[in-house]
Design an enzyme around this catalytic site. Sequence first.
Site, PDB file in Angstrom:
ATOM      1  N   ASN A 139      34.415  -3.149 -85.854  1.00  0.00           N
ATOM      2  CA  ASN A 139      34.122  -3.144 -84.416  1.00  0.00           C
ATOM      3  C   ASN A 139      34.832  -2.003 -83.715  1.00  0.00           C
ATOM      4  O   ASN A 139      35.910  -1.571 -84.120  1.00  0.00           O
ATOM      5  CB  ASN A 139      34.494  -4.497 -83.792  1.00  0.00           C
ATOM      6  CG  ASN A 139      35.885  -4.504 -83.202  1.00  0.00           C
ATOM      7  OD1 ASN A 139      36.121  -4.019 -82.093  1.00  0.00           O
ATOM      8  ND2 ASN A 139      36.855  -5.048 -83.957  1.00  0.00           N
ATOM      9  N   PHE A 161      37.677  -3.189 -75.584  1.00  0.00           N
ATOM     10  CA  PHE A 161      38.166  -4.061 -74.504  1.00  0.00           C
ATOM     11  C   PHE A 161      37.102  -4.299 -73.422  1.00  0.00           C
ATOM     12  O   PHE A 161      37.368  -4.201 -72.228  1.00  0.00           O
ATOM     13  CB  PHE A 161      39.421  -3.484 -73.845  1.00  0.00           C
ATOM     14  CG  PHE A 161      40.658  -3.502 -74.700  1.00  0.00           C
ATOM     15  CD1 PHE A 161      40.694  -4.126 -75.920  1.00  0.00           C
ATOM     16  CD2 PHE A 161      41.824  -2.874 -74.247  1.00  0.00           C
ATOM     17  CE1 PHE A 161      41.861  -4.134 -76.700  1.00  0.00           C
ATOM     18  CE2 PHE A 161      42.993  -2.894 -75.009  1.00  0.00           C
ATOM     19  CZ  PHE A 161      43.006  -3.510 -76.247  1.00  0.00           C
ATOM     20  N   SER A 188      45.139  -2.225 -80.770  1.00  0.00           N
ATOM     21  CA  SER A 188      43.716  -1.991 -81.025  1.00  0.00           C
ATOM     22  C   SER A 188      43.490  -0.511 -81.317  1.00  0.00           C
ATOM     23  O   SER A 188      44.020   0.352 -80.618  1.00  0.00           O
ATOM     24  CB  SER A 188      42.882  -2.408 -79.807  1.00  0.00           C
ATOM     25  OG  SER A 188      41.544  -1.958 -79.967  1.00  0.00           O
ATOM     26  N   ASN A 230      40.679   0.907 -80.843  1.00  0.00           N
ATOM     27  CA  ASN A 230      39.458   1.287 -80.119  1.00  0.00           C
ATOM     28  C   ASN A 230      39.674   1.738 -78.685  1.00  0.00           C
ATOM     29  O   ASN A 230      38.714   1.981 -77.962  1.00  0.00           O
ATOM     30  CB  ASN A 230      38.470   0.119 -80.161  1.00  0.00           C
ATOM     31  CG  ASN A 230      38.100  -0.258 -81.584  1.00  0.00           C
ATOM     32  OD1 ASN A 230      37.892   0.613 -82.421  1.00  0.00           O
ATOM     33  ND2 ASN A 230      38.064  -1.556 -81.866  1.00  0.00           N
ATOM     34  N   THR A 231      40.918   1.812 -78.242  1.00  0.00           N
ATOM     35  CA  THR A 231      41.261   2.411 -76.953  1.00  0.00           C
ATOM     36  C   THR A 231      42.159   3.606 -77.251  1.00  0.00           C
ATOM     37  O   THR A 231      43.251   3.443 -77.808  1.00  0.00           O
ATOM     38  CB  THR A 231      41.982   1.410 -76.033  1.00  0.00           C
ATOM     39  OG1 THR A 231      41.098   0.331 -75.727  1.00  0.00           O
ATOM     40  CG2 THR A 231      42.427   2.073 -74.738  1.00  0.00           C
ATOM     41  N   LYS A 249      51.087  -8.311 -80.574  1.00  0.00           N
ATOM     42  CA  LYS A 249      50.161  -8.158 -81.691  1.00  0.00           C
ATOM     43  C   LYS A 249      50.268  -6.747 -82.237  1.00  0.00           C
ATOM     44  O   LYS A 249      50.150  -5.778 -81.481  1.00  0.00           O
ATOM     45  CB  LYS A 249      48.724  -8.449 -81.252  1.00  0.00           C
ATOM     46  CG  LYS A 249      47.731  -8.502 -82.409  1.00  0.00           C
ATOM     47  CD  LYS A 249      46.408  -9.107 -81.973  1.00  0.00           C
ATOM     48  CE  LYS A 249      45.490  -9.333 -83.166  1.00  0.00           C
ATOM     49  NZ  LYS A 249      44.243 -10.024 -82.783  1.00  0.00           N
ATOM     50  N   ASN A 300      46.295  -6.877 -86.209  1.00  0.00           N
ATOM     51  CA  ASN A 300      45.036  -6.440 -85.606  1.00  0.00           C
ATOM     52  C   ASN A 300      44.141  -5.826 -86.694  1.00  0.00           C
ATOM     53  O   ASN A 300      44.470  -5.884 -87.880  1.00  0.00           O
ATOM     54  CB  ASN A 300      45.327  -5.429 -84.490  1.00  0.00           C
ATOM     55  CG  ASN A 300      44.347  -5.506 -83.342  1.00  0.00           C
ATOM     56  OD1 ASN A 300      43.150  -5.627 -83.552  1.00  0.00           O
ATOM     57  ND2 ASN A 300      44.847  -5.430 -82.119  1.00  0.00           N
TER      58      ASN A 300
END
Length: 353
Positions: free
Chosen positions: A116, A120, A187, A189-190, A225, A254
């Site tokens: 993925n 967010f 994460s 993805n940011t 996390k 994560n």
Amino acid sequence: MVYRLLRPLLFVLPPETAHALTLSSWQLLLRIPGMRPLIHGLCRVRSPQLQLERCGLVFPNRIGLAAGLDKDGRYLQALASLGFGFVEIGTVTPLPQPGNEAPRLFRLPADRALLNRMGFNNQGADVVAARLKEFQEWKVRYKWQTVVGVNIGKNRSTPLDEAVEDYLFCFDRLHQWADYIVINVSSPNTEGLRELQQRSWLDGLLGHLQQVNEKLPKPVPLFLKIAPDLSSSEVADVVDCALSHRLSGLIAANTTVNRHGLRTSAPVLERMGSGGISGKPLAGRSTELIRIIRQRCGNRLTLMASGGIFTPEDVREKLQAGADLIQLYTALVYEGPGLVRKLVKALARDPAS
């Protein structure tokens, strides 16, 4: 059994569509007169020996839902009804944001994994706070015990040197309705977010949050996390930082950006593009992290294991490594909602399972 029959049909749909359809259908089912007590009776496993007290919270059982499945707290009642001991929603940011462009969620069946790059996507802290308030009232009304956690992060547009303000904003809006709060700095993805795991950034972030938290009449348990891709020295720094700022615990881990050893072919992965991988490929690293962290922190932190948990044997492995609590996500996509009851029943038979 029913899910095994439905899964081929769901897997024909795009993952996000299947995800929304499944959760919405379950939520609607609960609204049919007489269905709520029936579902609760079928899904819940009640046993005093399943309860676990950590951080001042009583968890009905050790099996929880990881953040990411319910970004906005839309499906809290439906998810609680599956028999989870705790449910974590988010990641929530101060302002609403759409996340990355679709498609951004992919199945890797050969690896029993997901990829993925959601970014967010959520409706913002104020909307989520209202839903959390409603859920807490529902819990009281129906004498429901499920613990609810909220995972918080920064908006994509917020520069790193202003990230603390984003986390403080989310904490301010959400702490009243959350049983615990998770600080997400891991994460992939940011852009730039994982830099906040560095001690130079993390000290300031955790210090500011805990300073505000400890002024409350009843401080909220704070968890951090972490990414599975940290080096040994970075893990040590994170653990030491968590201890020095009196955090309640850590979540390991994560999604990973490591694609080594995957069965899915390189051309297929290349077409999918960037993103973090969850599920079975993360199982070994998650266990290793839990073991390393437990050795360093002793009993001073509560540890949640997340990554590649599909069977009672997987649960046993995490508990033996030092985990207190277990989080699922990807396994639900492949095994269905009945997995929760299966794992909780295994714990009831053998608390070390």
